[in-house]
Write an enzyme that holds these catalytic residues in place. Structure first.
Site, PDB file in Angstrom:
ATOM      1  N   GLU A 121       0.848  -1.187   0.000  1.00 57.08           N
ATOM      2  CA  GLU A 121       0.000   0.000   0.000  1.00 57.08           C
ATOM      3  C   GLU A 121       0.882   1.235   0.000  1.00 57.08           C
ATOM      4  OE1 GLU A 121      -2.592   2.559  -0.563  1.00 57.08           O
ATOM      5  OE2 GLU A 121      -3.303   0.471  -0.475  1.00 57.08           O
ATOM      6  N   ASP A 166      -5.332  -4.964  -8.112  1.00 57.25           N
ATOM      7  CA  ASP A 166      -6.573  -4.181  -8.284  1.00 57.25           C
ATOM      8  C   ASP A 166      -6.351  -2.702  -7.972  1.00 57.25           C
ATOM      9  OD1 ASP A 166      -6.247  -4.671  -5.545  1.00 57.25           O
ATOM     10  OD2 ASP A 166      -8.394  -4.585  -5.149  1.00 57.25           O
TER      11      ASP A 166
END
Length: 280
Positions: A121, A166
């Site tokens: 992330e 994604d």
């Protein structure tokens, strides 16, 4: 750009498709005892409060996972059982769902001892929340670009691998970046299973992803699964797509049965199509 926050969209119809495919792939791979390296390239914050201001601003879960939860006893396909079990454990009681797991939480909840989950992330605030959750969940967190980070980790020491890619696609070049990353990852780890999510837009931008993959010839065994809204909006996202590279044998039929449960009156209002984008 790092403006995208999944909290506004958690539990929408695209999440239902994405996490159905993820849970099915992982449970099918676990039919063998050997360990699986799991990678989530765009992990987000892992947990979402469907009662929060962000979630209620769009209320997308109301037409997504909340409908799935409401019709759970009517679902014909038994492959929904792992999905419903995770949701039930996080949401005791019979009322509407209050909490929704993001992709790294699905990996963590469905993985076995010996399986290793790594979550990437880049967004600072999202990464801080993810890292706080991951300490107890046993998930490795890397604060870096997930596409570049994935390539650094391949091939993994575990004998098998499942990856979810994604991105938000808030940058138009993400479509080509994903395709090029897949080509490089495939060369490094041909035995891996790759799940790629993408939005289906009125603009048709998502077609760049499939075009680059098809013309490059670098990746084989690509299954395409798409769900489209029966009543689409005039602008924006009208559907949700998944590319499954190197799926387990029989995955196409079983995912198709799961998606069939989402079509019809009183359901999610989704039509499903599936084809082999690139055969073996």
């Amino acid at each position: 750009m790092l403006s995208y926050l999944h909290a506004f969209h958690a539990g929408n119809f695209a999440d239902v498709q994405k996490h159905a495919a993820l849970s099915l792939a992982l449970t099918m791979m676990q039919a063998k005892k050997s360990a699986i390296a799991c990678f989530d390239t765009h992990a987000g914050s892992a947990r979402y409060d469907l009662r929060s201001e962000r979630a209620r601003k769009t209320a997308e879960a109301d037409a997504g996972v909340q409908v799935l939860w409401r019709i759970r006893e009517q679902l014909a396909c038994s492959d929904w059982e792992p999905v419903l079990k995770v949701l039930a454990e996080d949401n005791p009681g019979d009322g509407p769902l209050q909490d929704y797991p993001g992709s790294p939480a699905w990996f963590a909840r469905l993985s076995r001892p010996g399986d290793v989950v790594t979550a990437f992330e880049l967004h600072p605030a999202e990464e801080r929340q993810l890292a706080g959750w991951a300490n107890e969940a046993g998930v490795k967190v890397r604060h870096e670009d997930g596409l570049k980070g994935l390539l650094k980790c391949l091939p993994p020491p575990q004998p098998r691998m499942l990856t979810l890619i994604d991105p938000s696609y808030e940058i138009k070049s993400d479509y080509e970046a994903v395709a090029h990353t897949l080509a490089r990852a495939w060369k490094k780890c041909r035995h891996g299973v790759y799940l790629v999510w993408y939005p289906i837009l009125t603009s048709g931008l998502e077609q760049k992803l499939t075009e680059v993959l098809q013309t490059s010839g670098a990746v084989r065994k690509v299954l395409k699964s798409e769900v489209t809204l029966d009543q689409p909006p005039e602008r924006g996202m009208v559907g949700s797509g998944m590319l499954i590279i190197n799926p387990p044998w029989g995955f196409d039929e079983r995912l198709g049965a799961m998606m069939a449960d989402l079509h019809g009156p009183g359901r999610l209002g989704l039509s499903h199509g599936m084809e082999w984008l690139i055969p073996e």
